[in-house]
Design an enzyme around this catalytic site. Structure first.
Site, PDB file in Angstrom:
ATOM      1  N   CYS A  10     -63.293  38.666  58.637  1.00 35.05           N
ATOM      2  CA  CYS A  10     -64.070  39.880  58.070  1.00 35.05           C
ATOM      3  C   CYS A  10     -65.502  39.423  58.208  1.00 35.05           C
ATOM      4  O   CYS A  10     -65.918  38.214  58.370  1.00 35.05           O
ATOM      5  CB  CYS A  10     -63.871  40.436  56.693  1.00 35.05           C
ATOM      6  SG  CYS A  10     -64.380  39.232  55.354  1.00 35.05           S
ATOM      7  N   CYS A  13     -66.318  36.628  55.502  1.00 37.30           N
ATOM      8  CA  CYS A  13     -65.856  35.459  56.008  1.00 37.30           C
ATOM      9  C   CYS A  13     -66.543  34.610  57.225  1.00 37.30           C
ATOM     10  O   CYS A  13     -66.882  33.551  56.937  1.00 37.30           O
ATOM     11  CB  CYS A  13     -64.445  35.561  56.358  1.00 37.30           C
ATOM     12  SG  CYS A  13     -63.464  36.362  55.103  1.00 37.30           S
TER      13      CYS A  13
END
Length: 81
Positions: A10, A13
């Site tokens: 994501c 991240c």
């Protein structure tokens, strides 16, 4: 030093990975950085939310994107152990 970024890929991240790589480079630390996207492997760690930062197999942060200063502090503390 072994560093793992736990997360499925994501944006948060990705931010954590970029910040961590910057901090490691800036501090001149010899570190191996691994991105762990496999959910089964992530679940092996005691994290409830991603992204998470693991230094030498110890979870030092999870569920938020830290500043580069925060990551630098975590790296300093880990290398002092």
């Amino acid at each position: 030093m072994k560093i793992k970024i736990l997360g499925t890929g994501c944006p948060k991240c990705q931010q954590l990975e970029a910040i961590t790589r910057d901090a490691v480079k800036e501090m001149g630390i010899d570190a191996e950085i691994e991105k762990v996207k496999d959910i089964a492997k992530i679940m092996a760690y005691p994290v409830m939310m991603t992204p998470a930062l693991v230094i030498d197999e110890k979870v030092v942060l999870s569920g938020k994107v830290p500043t580069k200063t925060e990551v630098s502090t975590l790296l300093k503390n880990a290398s002092a152990r």
